[in-house]
Write a protein that holds these residues in place. Sequence first.
Motif, short mmCIF file in Angstrom:
data_model
loop_
_atom_site.label_atom_id
_atom_site.label_comp_id
_atom_site.label_asym_id
_atom_site.label_seq_id
_atom_site.Cartn_x
_atom_site.Cartn_y
_atom_site.Cartn_z
N UNK A 216 0.83 -1.21 0.00
CA UNK A 216 0.00 0.00 0.00
C UNK A 216 0.86 1.26 0.00
N UNK A 217 1.97 1.24 0.71
CA UNK A 217 2.83 2.42 0.82
C UNK A 217 3.76 2.61 -0.37
N UNK A 218 4.25 1.52 -0.94
CA UNK A 218 5.28 1.62 -1.97
C UNK A 218 4.76 1.71 -3.40
N UNK A 219 3.57 1.19 -3.65
CA UNK A 219 3.06 1.16 -5.02
C UNK A 219 2.07 2.29 -5.27
N UNK A 220 1.92 2.65 -6.54
CA UNK A 220 1.05 3.75 -6.94
C UNK A 220 -0.24 3.21 -7.53
N UNK A 221 -1.36 3.79 -7.12
CA UNK A 221 -2.65 3.42 -7.69
C UNK A 221 -2.64 3.66 -9.20
N UNK A 222 -3.26 2.75 -9.95
CA UNK A 222 -3.38 2.92 -11.39
C UNK A 222 -2.20 2.39 -12.18
N UNK A 223 -1.10 2.08 -11.52
CA UNK A 223 0.08 1.51 -12.18
C UNK A 223 -0.01 -0.01 -12.14
N UNK A 224 0.76 -0.67 -13.01
CA UNK A 224 0.84 -2.12 -12.99
C UNK A 224 2.29 -2.53 -12.77
N UNK A 225 2.46 -3.64 -12.06
CA UNK A 225 3.78 -4.10 -11.66
C UNK A 225 3.92 -5.60 -11.87
N UNK A 226 5.13 -6.04 -12.17
CA UNK A 226 5.42 -7.47 -12.18
C UNK A 226 5.74 -7.88 -10.74
N UNK A 227 5.60 -9.15 -10.46
CA UNK A 227 5.93 -9.65 -9.12
C UNK A 227 7.41 -9.38 -8.83
N UNK A 228 8.25 -9.57 -9.82
CA UNK A 228 9.69 -9.33 -9.65
C UNK A 228 9.96 -7.87 -9.29
N UNK A 229 9.29 -6.94 -9.94
CA UNK A 229 9.47 -5.52 -9.65
C UNK A 229 9.02 -5.17 -8.23
N UNK A 230 7.93 -5.78 -7.79
CA UNK A 230 7.42 -5.51 -6.44
C UNK A 230 8.38 -6.07 -5.40
N UNK A 231 8.86 -7.28 -5.64
CA UNK A 231 9.83 -7.88 -4.72
C UNK A 231 11.07 -6.98 -4.60
N UNK A 232 11.50 -6.41 -5.73
CA UNK A 232 12.68 -5.53 -5.73
C UNK A 232 12.39 -4.24 -4.96
N UNK A 233 11.20 -3.67 -5.14
CA UNK A 233 10.83 -2.45 -4.40
C UNK A 233 10.83 -2.71 -2.89
N UNK A 234 10.30 -3.85 -2.50
CA UNK A 234 10.25 -4.20 -1.07
C UNK A 234 11.67 -4.39 -0.54
N UNK A 235 12.51 -5.09 -1.30
CA UNK A 235 13.89 -5.31 -0.89
C UNK A 235 14.65 -3.97 -0.77
N UNK A 236 14.47 -3.10 -1.75
CA UNK A 236 15.12 -1.78 -1.70
C UNK A 236 14.65 -0.99 -0.48
N UNK A 237 13.37 -1.05 -0.18
CA UNK A 237 12.82 -0.34 0.97
C UNK A 237 13.46 -0.87 2.26
N UNK A 238 13.57 -2.17 2.35
CA UNK A 238 14.16 -2.77 3.56
C UNK A 238 15.62 -2.40 3.72
N UNK A 239 16.30 -2.14 2.61
CA UNK A 239 17.71 -1.76 2.66
C UNK A 239 17.87 -0.24 2.78
N UNK A 240 16.75 0.49 2.80
CA UNK A 240 16.81 1.92 2.95
C UNK A 240 16.94 2.69 1.65
N UNK A 241 16.69 2.03 0.52
CA UNK A 241 16.78 2.68 -0.79
C UNK A 241 15.39 3.03 -1.29
N UNK A 242 14.87 4.15 -0.88
CA UNK A 242 13.53 4.56 -1.31
C UNK A 242 13.66 5.73 -2.27
N UNK A 243 12.90 5.67 -3.37
CA UNK A 243 12.94 6.76 -4.37
C UNK A 243 12.04 7.89 -3.97
#
Length: 79
Positions: A52-79
Amino acid sequence: MEDNKIEDNKMAEKTAVFAAHIPTGAGKDENQFTKEQLRCSKRFRERQDMIAALLTDGEQYTVKAVEQKIEDYRKGKVE
């Protein structure tokens, strides 16, 4: 009776998976999902808040892309 129809529609919306096939260049197609579809999925059940926090409404994502966003967030790499 009307309440049952509304609940059935809500359930159908949550369980329906409409995937768009986008070529990746390697000859394979990867399914893409909306934020809501990912949030309601079994795979991300334990990480609904992050979705809910990392993804944008109306956009579409692959599972791989979401896993990467979560991993980046956990490592402190937020855009």
